[in-house]
Design an enzyme around this catalytic site. Structure first.
Site, PDB file in Angstrom:
ATOM      1  N   THR A 139       2.508  -4.016   1.961  1.00 35.11           N
ATOM      2  CA  THR A 139       1.488  -3.532   1.044  1.00 35.11           C
ATOM      3  C   THR A 139       0.179  -3.454   1.831  1.00 35.11           C
ATOM      4  O   THR A 139      -0.545  -4.436   1.969  1.00 35.11           O
ATOM      5  CB  THR A 139       1.345  -4.489  -0.145  1.00 35.11           C
ATOM      6  OG1 THR A 139       1.196  -5.811   0.348  1.00 35.11           O
ATOM      7  CG2 THR A 139       2.589  -4.435  -1.029  1.00 35.11           C
ATOM      8  N   THR A 153       7.092   1.917   6.473  1.00 33.03           N
ATOM      9  CA  THR A 153       6.403   2.090   7.743  1.00 33.03           C
ATOM     10  C   THR A 153       7.342   1.782   8.904  1.00 33.03           C
ATOM     11  O   THR A 153       8.248   0.970   8.766  1.00 33.03           O
ATOM     12  CB  THR A 153       5.204   1.118   7.754  1.00 33.03           C
ATOM     13  OG1 THR A 153       4.337   1.492   6.699  1.00 33.03           O
ATOM     14  CG2 THR A 153       4.463   1.139   9.063  1.00 33.03           C
ATOM     15  N   VAL A 207      -5.847   5.644   3.046  1.00 30.96           N
ATOM     16  CA  VAL A 207      -5.416   5.264   4.389  1.00 30.96           C
ATOM     17  C   VAL A 207      -4.909   3.831   4.325  1.00 30.96           C
ATOM     18  O   VAL A 207      -5.586   2.952   3.782  1.00 30.96           O
ATOM     19  CB  VAL A 207      -6.577   5.366   5.403  1.00 30.96           C
ATOM     20  CG1 VAL A 207      -6.128   4.937   6.793  1.00 30.96           C
ATOM     21  CG2 VAL A 207      -7.134   6.787   5.433  1.00 30.96           C
ATOM     22  N   GLY A 208      -3.724   3.591   4.845  1.00 28.63           N
ATOM     23  CA  GLY A 208      -3.140   2.249   4.824  1.00 28.63           C
ATOM     24  C   GLY A 208      -3.496   1.455   6.064  1.00 28.63           C
ATOM     25  O   GLY A 208      -4.447   1.785   6.788  1.00 28.63           O
TER      26      GLY A 208
END
Lengths: 316, 316
Positions: B231, B178, B207-208
């Site tokens: 994570t 990210t 979706v994170g």
């Protein structure tokens, strides 16, 4: 409060409700009571808070009066997009679904995501595979539709055209009809679940606060379980549900004060309207709202179940 | 720290990175430095923190080395689903997109949602209309793909088959790539932006934390701006970004202690791995991580820009 007793609270939305008389309100009280009975049956048998809140929310999703599952509102494309989230305070495991179109019970989809464990939040591209893998019931989109919700859409869209703006605030019954439940079980564990059709005439693709951990749903055995209902965008920006937790853990408040301040001091200044139900680790229930009313119900082990829309509670 | 000076920090992911030598690492330092220069140009001209973090993140999205925009990882269906979020600490306005498939720069999509103002979080069904209305550049999915990411997918899928489990943890370079940025501008306003391709071989629809306000992105002028990487599921469950804010506001901590404790005491116990960049209202920067390394860069007005992957910083 006895640490071995259970507590349960549910809501069916908040908003600019005006009293429509006892006869018209009776079905809402009955729907909330049914949701309490469903969750209470789990808790009284020694079941988990997680199973209880799911049972209560399934009951509210199946009731056409509330904006979740059957009876969900329409988006601007005259379609349904359903969001739901669930969180287990024991492990802080969470599951949520956003923009679902075929899951009969979105909260069961959220619970399946939680059990599945590979992710927390699943968008619409995962819906078919989730249903297949976990044996979830899928329905035609017409299952969610009711004549009442279609009339609301038409009214809001007519107003929006007249005003040349997209207006989510039509005076068409409960504005924020999200449903939810929070519980503490006899083992001292907490859980929360929230489910919604969103807002009438919402922008297609819009995801509200209901499936957002920390906004519309949150649970931690160390503090509280929270389910919110209201103008979702403000609740997301204020991280309402986690804000209740944080005011308890870092600020030392009890659940009643934390819930009230989170609503009035974090959501309110942004212009947010709505309410929440919360249960503390000690079993105490808080149900603040800053709207005219909130459909809600609660029961603590040994007491009668109560439901309310405005100030006065109805004992069952 | 002078209240009239700016601060900026960026990250390009954290994870089980092992040092690959100075020559191999040089492009990452250069990419991070370019992102700093883009944001710094905005801040040095008296521009807003919001515009600065967007400029920095666009630079990182355009760089194929980082897992966002061009160079995004593949999901289990060999597709790209891109998430991004942005928040303005001045107004607590926020915008986010989840599961995007055609927006060249997802962070520009998030910024468009913020400006649009009708919702905070937009799923894939709103992508085409958003692009049309706000003139956002759309691309073929092949634009996002790079040979390196495809090789990573093949490796993870081969391992997953061998282990008969879905394994997101292949030793294939930065695990959580990210990107993000946080800034304080000369007017004392804060902002944060985060963008990601998610995790290699992720479940389609997953979706994170990146587009979740309070998880992967958060900003409030009263406390801090936060962008996280790691994570995602653990960061969502811990409400990492809002947790930093809450530890400052309700717990009285400074940004360094709040950021460190949020990561180590809220995310860590859940098993979460990763890091975050944060800037406090006073302009101080914190960049804790609990992994071997984190691609990061920072600059405070009057000082040289620095970038780092492990312990040692490189001055530019």
């Amino acid at each position: 409060m006895n640490p071995k007793t259970y507590s349960l609270a549910v809501h069916g939305g908040a908003g600019t409700i005006s009293s429509s008389g006892e006869a018209a309100e009776a079905p809402y009280h009955a729907g909330l009571h049914d949701a309490l009975l469903a969750g209470q049956a789990v808790l009284a048998a020694g079941g988990s808070a997680l199973d209880a809140v799911i049972a209560s929310v399934i009951e509210l999703e199946d009731c056409p009066l509330f904006n979740a599952g059957h009876g969900a509102v329409f988006n601007a494309d005259e379609e349904h997009e359903l969001d739901a989230g669930v969180m287990d305070g024991r492990t802080q495991a969470a599951g949520a679904v956003a923009g679902m179109r075929t899951l009969r019970n979105p909260v069961s989809g959220a619970a399946a995501v939680l059990r599945d464990g590979r992710c927390v939040l699943l968008g619409v591209h995962g819906e078919a595979a989730l249903a297949r893998r976990h044996g979830l019931v899928q329905v035609e989109t017409s299952y969610f539709s009711t004549p009442n919700r279609l009339a609301q859409l038409r009214m809001v869209q007519a107003r929006a055209h007249a005003d040349a703006v997209l207006d989510h605030d039509g005076p068409v019954g409960p504005r924020f009809g999200t449903v939810g439940a929070v519980a503490r079980d006899r083992h001292g564990h907490l859980a929360a679940a929230t489910s919604t059709g969103g807002m009438t005439n919402k922008m297609p693709g819009r995801v509200g606060d209901s499936p957002i951990v920390g906004a519309g749903v949150y649970a931690d055995d160390a503090s509280c379980a929270v389910s919110a209902t209201g103008t979702g965008e403000h609740f997301i920006r204020a991280c309402l549900a986690h804000d209740v937790h944080a005011r308890m853990i870092y600020g030392g408040l009890d659940v009643a004060l934390a819930a009230s301040r989170a609503l009035h001091e974090s959501v309110g200044p942004l212009g947010g309207q709505g309410g929440l139900v919360a249960v503390g680790a000690d079993g105490h229930i808080a149900m603040p709202y800053n709207t005219a009313g909130m459909y809600r119900g609660w029961v603590c082990e040994g007491d009668a179940a109560c439901t309310a829309i405005f100030g006065e509670a109805r004992r069952h």
